[in-house]
Design an enzyme around this catalytic site. Structure first.
Site, PDB file in Angstrom:
ATOM      1  N   THR A  36       0.656  -1.112  -0.154  1.00 46.79           N
ATOM      2  CA  THR A  36      -0.251  -0.105  -0.090  1.00 46.79           C
ATOM      3  C   THR A  36       0.895   0.821   0.062  1.00 46.79           C
ATOM      4  O   THR A  36       1.963   1.227   0.615  1.00 46.79           O
ATOM      5  CB  THR A  36      -0.763  -0.422   1.463  1.00 46.79           C
ATOM      6  OG1 THR A  36      -1.700  -1.177   1.005  1.00 46.79           O
ATOM      7  CG2 THR A  36      -2.016   0.876   1.130  1.00 46.79           C
TER       8      THR A  36
ATOM      9  N   GLY B 198       0.118   0.519   5.531  1.00 45.06           N
ATOM     10  CA  GLY B 198      -0.322  -0.330   7.039  1.00 45.06           C
ATOM     11  C   GLY B 198      -2.114  -0.786   7.822  1.00 45.06           C
ATOM     12  O   GLY B 198      -0.765  -1.987   8.663  1.00 45.06           O
TER      13      GLY B 198
HETATM   14  O1  DON Z   1      -7.564  -1.339   2.444  1.00 43.87           O
HETATM   15  C1  DON Z   1      -6.812  -1.827   3.279  1.00 43.87           C
HETATM   16  O2  DON Z   1      -6.928  -1.244   4.542  1.00 43.87           O
HETATM   17  C2  DON Z   1      -6.043  -3.019   3.444  1.00 43.87           C
HETATM   18  N1  DON Z   1      -5.687  -3.560   1.629  1.00 43.87           N
HETATM   19  C3  DON Z   1      -4.764  -2.525   3.028  1.00 43.87           C
HETATM   20  C4  DON Z   1      -3.028  -3.113   3.444  1.00 43.87           C
HETATM   21  C5  DON Z   1      -2.144  -2.619   3.697  1.00 43.87           C
HETATM   22  O3  DON Z   1      -2.357  -1.665   4.499  1.00 43.87           O
HETATM   23  C6  DON Z   1      -0.957  -3.680   3.462  1.00 43.87           C
HETATM   24  N2  DON Z   1      -0.064  -2.691   3.632  1.00 43.87           N
HETATM   25  N3  DON Z   1       1.113  -1.993   4.585  1.00 43.87           N
END
Ligand code: DON
Length: 588
Positions: free
Chosen positions: A410, A494
């Site tokens: 992300t 995150g």
């Molecule tokens: O939409 C979301 O909240 C998650 N799919 C976001 C994933 C994420 O932030 C992974 N890492 N750092």
């Protein structure tokens, strides 16, 4: 356009800056002067930067530079965000891209309008919970379902960029693709973080297209500094630039996405051409709520981010604590953890895709309701696991824990342009390298694993999987205002920890009045309605002891936020990228 290209040419000296930025990696909050790219120019670029005209903060120097080149050429904040995002797709492919989705918060200075754009992935029409369950009807492990076609949602990024660009774009759509196309053709050095993420991944080399791109002939992960070209991605971008966003959703690109998803040897999926052709980005009502003297605005469902951040801040404002301490003070850490427990209890109970389930958005951030929730917080004792509140006297669903938490992918982009317009955009393909399925040079997301999968026969939950539904997110692109004036643009990756990262950084920046570099670097304290997590390796042992005395169950853990923020201070833009990742602030 020529100007962009000229500036981009000049920025080909960037690798020097890139290496510095990458090497400072996890250094302490910077007090050092911003790095400047060569040859000397009025642009500033570094882990933190100060600027007077405009600024972009993004997870990779090439992306920030692309955004800055667009701003320097007269583009809007939204134009710059698009250019930066497309470069991120190339240089930080593990995190975001056109195979995924995004949420965009936009502020228009001329009339103060705050708008929320939803480009979240949708479930294919033929998807249900069945394939996510074992034959005994239990949820399959995240690691069993993440790779391959099953986890892939219909990508929303291209459509949401189009929607926001129609409203706020100043430069032609195709021009914004130039920096990414050029860089894909000429190549870029593999960053330390990209190398480590490839090396640490256990699925990537199971999927042939990704294996061919991310591993050398020796079958080893591409080393740091290896120049990587991606002509397939350049060709994909060129099609979408020249023919428009529809070229992604219908025609050869769409056909290849469907073929990759359905034909995957690992976890074949059910996406159909009609799913892509029918995808719509949506403009939604932002969630805005007061926090002391500020007004904080964020993303509504299907993200839980805006509601949860507003709840944490709205509860915190009932307490006094020392927000000026560089390391979180015990009083602040306690109240922050307790406020987050309450917010996460409501999140799990109420928040899903509001186009499918009723979500009492306004009631959940109502000051009176949050005052009632704040009364559950004791200044001297941790409350243990919080229960959801009852904002409307009618519960929408039963409590269900998330399927998985945290994560290393992300990305977040913050931009302010010369007219004072701002973009706060968090973008994702979900976990690192998403589904690991690669099509025409880009990766497809695994966003379907953000649904809450329950055992067969268990009570329904707001975030249950459903055809065409959007999975609940924690992404929290945020904008804050004082007396109607923009003061802060911020967000982070995150996973579900995003909510805590952003809430804490908002407090540090606004109430603590820290410089952006210090606000984003502050050691993390977080509670997702369980243990109180403290960021390991940041000297919080004393704090852990103090919190245990109050009854907190404390866990030290790695917390790789990627906070990218801009504080707007009178005439100066104070921007910084999280020292835990590779980003930079670039301004003029
Ligand atoms: O939409 C979301 O909240 C998650 N799919 C976001 C994933 C994420 O932030 C992974 N890492 N750092």
């Amino acid at each position: 356009m020529r100007l962009i290209l000229e500036i981009w040419e000049r920025r080909q000296t960037l690798p020097a800056a890139f290496v510095v930025a990458a090497l400072v990696g996890c250094a302490a909050p910077t007090a050092s002067p911003p790095l400047t790219a060569e040859p000397p120019s009025p642009d500033t670029l570094g882990p933190s930067a100060a600027a007077r005209r405009h600024m972009v903060v993004a997870a990779n120097p090439y992306a920030a530079e692309a955004g800055l080149s667009v701003l320097n050429a007269g583009g809007s904040a939204l134009d710059a965000a698009i250019a930066a995002q497309l470069v991120l797709n190339l240089v930080e492919p593990q995190s975001s891209g056109i195979g995924g989705g995004a949420f965009i918060m936009h502020y228009r200075a001329s009339d103060g309008a705050v708008e929320a754009y939803d480009g979240r992935e949708t479930a294919p029409a033929a998807l249900d919970a069945g394939p996510f369950l074992t034959s005994a009807g239990k949820p399959r492990a995240f690691n069993d379902v993440v790779a391959g076609g099953l986890s892939v949602g219909v990508p929303g990024l291209v459509r949401v960029l189009e929607l926001a660009h129609r409203d706020h774009g100043r430069m032609p759509w195709a021009a914004l693709f130039e920096p990414a196309i050029r860089l894909a053709e000429t190549g870029f050095p593999v960053s330390p973080r990209l190398h480590q993420t490839i090396a640490g991944d256990r699925h990537l080399n199971r999927l042939p297209a990704a294996r061919g791109y991310f591993f050398g002939r020796d079958r080893k992960p591409l080393p740091i500094g290896r120049m990587l070209r991606n002509p397939a991605f350049a060709a994909t971008l060129r099609l979408i630039a020249e023919q428009g966003p529809g070229a992604f959703y219908e025609g050869p690109i769409a056909r290849d996405i469907v073929a990759a998803v359905r034909g995957s040897r690992v976890n074949p999926g059910v996406m159909a051409a009609a799913d892509l052709a029918g995808y719509r980005a949506v403009k939604r009502e932002p969630v805005c709520a007061p926090y002391r003297v500020w007004q904080v605005c964020g993303m509504p469902p299907p993200s839980s981010g805006g509601i949860a951040v507003a709840q944490v801040l709205g509860i915190l404002q009932h307490f006094s604590y020392d927000a000026r301490s560089a390391v979180p003070s015990p009083s602040f850490a306690h109240f922050l953890a307790e406020a987050e427990r309450l917010a996460f209890a409501d999140r799990a109970q109420y928040v899903g895709d509001s186009d499918f389930v009723p979500v009492p958005v306004q009631a959940l951030v109502e000051p009176r309701y949050l005052a009632e929730r704040a009364r559950l917080v004791s200044p001297t004792r941790a409350m243990g696991v919080a229960k959801a509140g009852d904002p409307l006297g009618a519960k929408a669903s039963t409590f269900a824990p998330d399927l998985h938490e945290g994560g290393v992918s992300t990305t977040h982009i913050s931009v302010v342009d010369g007219d004072g317009n701002a973009v706060s955009m968090t973008s994702t393909i979900e976990s690192a390298f998403g589904s690991r399925l690669m099509v025409r040079g880009f990766l497809l997301n695994n966003q379907m694993t953000d649904f809450t999968i329950q055992a067969r026969g268990a009570p329904a939950v707001a975030n249950a999987v459903g055809p065409r539904k959007r999975p609940r997110s924690s992404m929290a692109p945020t904008l804050a205002f004082r007396d109607g004036k923009l003061v802060l643009v911020i967000g982070s990756p995150g996973g579900s920890r995003i909510i805590g990262y952003v809430a804490q950084a908002v407090v540090a920046s606004l109430e603590g009045d820290f410089a952006m570099a210090s606000a984003v670097a502050q050691p993390h304290v977080l509670n997702r309605n369980g243990r109180t997590e403290l960021e390991e390796g940041t000297g919080l042992d004393g704090l852990a002891h103090a919190l245990r005395e109050l009854g907190h169950e404390v866990e030290m853990t790695e917390m790789t936020s990627g906070l990218h923020g801009i504080r707007v201070r009178d005439v100066v833009l104070d921007g910084a990228a999280d020292p835990r990742r590779e980003g930079v602030a670039a301004g003029n």
